[in-house]
Design a protein around this motif. Sequence first.
Motif, PDB file in Angstrom:
ATOM      1  N   PRO A   1       0.837  -1.207   0.000  1.00 49.82           N
ATOM      2  CA  PRO A   1       0.000   0.000   0.000  1.00 49.82           C
ATOM      3  C   PRO A   1       0.871   1.256   0.000  1.00 49.82           C
ATOM      4  N   SER A   2       0.406   2.288  -0.688  1.00 45.36           N
ATOM      5  CA  SER A   2       1.119   3.576  -0.680  1.00 45.36           C
ATOM      6  C   SER A   2       0.849   4.308   0.627  1.00 45.36           C
ATOM      7  N   PRO A   3       1.902   4.824   1.262  1.00 42.11           N
ATOM      8  CA  PRO A   3       1.676   5.682   2.429  1.00 42.11           C
ATOM      9  C   PRO A   3       0.901   6.932   1.978  1.00 42.11           C
ATOM     10  N   ARG A   4      -0.019   7.376   2.781  1.00 41.03           N
ATOM     11  CA  ARG A   4      -0.839   8.546   2.417  1.00 41.03           C
ATOM     12  C   ARG A   4      -0.275   9.802   3.054  1.00 41.03           C
ATOM     13  N   ASP A   5      -0.044  10.817   2.229  1.00 35.73           N
ATOM     14  CA  ASP A   5       0.375  12.139   2.716  1.00 35.73           C
ATOM     15  C   ASP A   5       1.621  12.082   3.581  1.00 35.73           C
ATOM     16  N   ASP A   6       2.579  11.217   3.228  1.00 32.17           N
ATOM     17  CA  ASP A   6       3.804  11.084   4.015  1.00 32.17           C
ATOM     18  C   ASP A   6       4.965  10.819   3.068  1.00 32.17           C
ATOM     19  N   TYR A   7       5.634  11.905   2.679  1.00 33.59           N
ATOM     20  CA  TYR A   7       6.737  11.815   1.717  1.00 33.59           C
ATOM     21  C   TYR A   7       7.833  10.869   2.200  1.00 33.59           C
ATOM     22  N   ASP A   8       8.281  11.060   3.446  1.00 37.19           N
ATOM     23  CA  ASP A   8       9.367  10.227   3.976  1.00 37.19           C
ATOM     24  C   ASP A   8       9.003   8.744   3.966  1.00 37.19           C
ATOM     25  N   ALA A   9       7.786   8.426   4.366  1.00 38.66           N
ATOM     26  CA  ALA A   9       7.348   7.026   4.373  1.00 38.66           C
ATOM     27  C   ALA A   9       7.279   6.466   2.954  1.00 38.66           C
ATOM     28  N   THR A  10       6.920   7.296   1.989  1.00 42.12           N
ATOM     29  CA  THR A  10       6.874   6.854   0.594  1.00 42.12           C
ATOM     30  C   THR A  10       8.272   6.530   0.089  1.00 42.12           C
ATOM     31  N   VAL A  11       9.234   7.410   0.360  1.00 46.06           N
ATOM     32  CA  VAL A  11      10.618   7.158  -0.051  1.00 46.06           C
ATOM     33  C   VAL A  11      11.157   5.899   0.633  1.00 46.06           C
ATOM     34  N   GLU A  12      10.852   5.731   1.906  1.00 47.35           N
ATOM     35  CA  GLU A  12      11.287   4.534   2.633  1.00 47.35           C
ATOM     36  C   GLU A  12      10.667   3.266   2.048  1.00 47.35           C
ATOM     37  N   ALA A  13       9.405   3.326   1.656  1.00 46.95           N
ATOM     38  CA  ALA A  13       8.737   2.157   1.064  1.00 46.95           C
ATOM     39  C   ALA A  13       9.386   1.788  -0.270  1.00 46.95           C
ATOM     40  N   ILE A  14       9.715   2.790  -1.082  1.00 47.81           N
ATOM     41  CA  ILE A  14      10.377   2.530  -2.365  1.00 47.81           C
ATOM     42  C   ILE A  14      11.752   1.916  -2.126  1.00 47.81           C
ATOM     43  N   ALA A  15      12.515   2.478  -1.208  1.00 46.31           N
ATOM     44  CA  ALA A  15      13.848   1.946  -0.903  1.00 46.31           C
ATOM     45  C   ALA A  15      13.762   0.504  -0.407  1.00 46.31           C
ATOM     46  N   ALA A  16      12.764   0.212   0.407  1.00 48.66           N
ATOM     47  CA  ALA A  16      12.592  -1.147   0.921  1.00 48.66           C
ATOM     48  C   ALA A  16      12.241  -2.120  -0.208  1.00 48.66           C
TER      49      ALA A  16
END
Length: 69
Positions: free
Chosen positions: A34-49
Motif C-alpha cells: 500500500p502507498s503511504p498517504r500524505d507522508d513523503y518520507d514514508a513513501t521514499v522509505e517504502a520505495i527503498a525497501a
Amino acid sequence: MNTKLQLGIDLGGTKIAAVVLDDNGAVVWETRVPSPRDDYDATVEAIAALVADGERAVGRECSVGIGIP
C-alpha cells in the motif's frame, strides 16, 4: 548469470508495485505494498525497501526505474 535485470517501481496513489524483469522482459520477481498517504518520507522509505527486497530476492543489484503518474 550475465543476464541484465531491471527493477521497475510503479508509484500509485493506492499501491506501490515493484517488478524485476530479465533481458527478455520476463518477470523474475514482483510484489506490491500500500502507498503511504500524505507522508513523503514514508513513501521514499517504502520505495527503498522494495528495491532492497527485489535485489535480495534475485541476489544482485539491478538497474532501477520509477514511474510516477
